[in-house]
Design an enzyme around this catalytic site. Structure first.
Site, short mmCIF file in Angstrom:
data_model
loop_
_atom_site.label_atom_id
_atom_site.label_comp_id
_atom_site.label_asym_id
_atom_site.label_seq_id
_atom_site.Cartn_x
_atom_site.Cartn_y
_atom_site.Cartn_z
N CYS A 18 -0.92 3.69 -6.37
CA CYS A 18 -1.86 3.11 -5.62
C CYS A 18 -1.82 1.76 -5.78
CB CYS A 18 -3.14 3.84 -5.44
SG CYS A 18 -4.21 2.86 -4.39
N CYS A 38 1.07 -1.21 -0.11
CA CYS A 38 -0.17 -0.08 -0.08
C CYS A 38 0.95 0.99 0.13
CB CYS A 38 -0.81 0.00 1.30
SG CYS A 38 -2.03 1.42 1.38
N1 DGL Z 1 -3.83 0.65 -2.01
C1 DGL Z 1 -3.71 1.91 -1.38
C2 DGL Z 1 -2.68 2.34 -1.88
O1 DGL Z 1 -1.61 1.79 -2.29
C3 DGL Z 1 -4.78 2.80 -0.78
C4 DGL Z 1 -6.30 2.57 -0.72
C5 DGL Z 1 -7.04 3.17 0.27
O2 DGL Z 1 -7.18 4.64 0.01
O3 DGL Z 1 -7.06 2.72 1.40
O4 DGL Z 1 -2.28 3.54 -1.42
#
Ligand code: DGL
Length: 277
Positions: free
Chosen positions: A202, A88
């Site tokens: 993301c 993430c």
């Molecule tokens: N998958 C997460 C990232 O890579 C973010 C998603 C969220 O906003 O929770 O930043």
């Protein structure tokens, strides 16, 4: 022990059944998981989605840091992973350093792929799609200064794309206007008409890359960090043995209908057991 991946750590008695733990706020980390599987097919994996905290992108830095370190502390204590991957960008750009300080397990984070994007662009104009929290991080400013100071980097926070990726993986239909709006938000910035490379900063966004490609058009290429993360995990676990004693597991921090709807997607990613943490 920190995430240095020393030979001493690799050769020491790592339990062959000890899993890799991949962590995200939702399904985004599956874009990393599929690359890890390609390199390390025998690795037992526990995938954790903090869906009770989704979306991280709308939270403050303090909320994200507290949530991620608290949760990872409890998870590593209970699950004893050999390595944790924070799959993430939002959590990594905010909390990676502090989590590394408190956990005695190697941690691999997810960094916006600005360096490869800077190497790839021909027009010198790069778009960056991330969450609202990620795009405002000093971490991103530092990557820009280090690797793209002679380029134009245009950022856009796109929470709608997180929602879209979650919906897509639950089998729902997503309005293509969502992707068109993300493209337009970058293109409408000064110089945006010359964007030829877009960083998917993301982990949710590679899951909707085909849709984004249609929205941006064929002249734009996308880069994300997942290949590099998988290689880093393979490097840090080089020489270790792997033994899968139970089917790989997906853990959610909140149960319910949405978790149930993800079942077939999780199975496609080799996560045959689903539970609430
Ligand atoms: N998958 C997460 C990232 O890579 C973010 C998603 C969220 O906003 O929770 O930043």
């Amino acid at each position: 022990m920190t995430g240095t991946g020393t030979g001493e750590y690799r050769q020491s008695a790592v339990d062959p059944a000890a899993p890799l733990l991949l962590f995200d706020s939702g399904v985004g980390g599956l874009s990393v998981l599929r690359k890890v599987r390609q390199l390390l097919p025998d690795a037992p994996i526990i995938y954790v989605a903090d869906n009770a905290g989704l979306p991280y992108g709308a939270k403050t830095e303090a909320q994200i840091a507290a949530r991620v370190s608290g949760l990872l502390g409890r998870l590593t204590e209970r699950l004893r992973p050999r390595l944790v991957c924070i799959a993430c960008n939002t959590a990594s750009t905010i909390a990676l350093a502090s989590v590394r300080e408190v956990l005695e397990v190697p941690i691999v984070g997810t960094v916006p792929a600005i360096k490869p994007a800077a190497a790839a662009t021909r027009t010198g104009v790069i778009g960056l799609l991330g969450t609202e929290a990620t795009i405002r991080q000093a971490y991103v400013d530092r990557l820009e200064a280090e690797f793209a100071s002679d380029k134009l980097l245009l950022r856009h926070g796109a929470p709608e794309l997180v929602t879209a990726a979650e919906a897509k993986l639950r089998g729902e239909t997503v309005d293509p206007a969502v992707y068109a709006r993300a493209a337009e938000a970058l293109r409408s910035q000064a110089g945006g008409d010359r964007i030829d490379t877009v960083v998917l900063a993301c982990t949710h966004f590679p899951l909707v890359q085909d849709e984004l490609q249609r929205a941006f058009g064929s002249g734009v290429s996308f880069v994300d960090g997942s290949d590099g993360i998988a290689r880093r995990i393979a490097f840090l676990t080089d020489g270790q043995l792997w033994r899968r004693e139970t089917p790989d597991l997906a853990l959610f921090t909140r149960g319910g209908i949405e978790m149930d709807q993800l079942g077939s997607t999780l199975a496609v990613h080799g996560l045959d057991r689903v539970a609430v943490f």
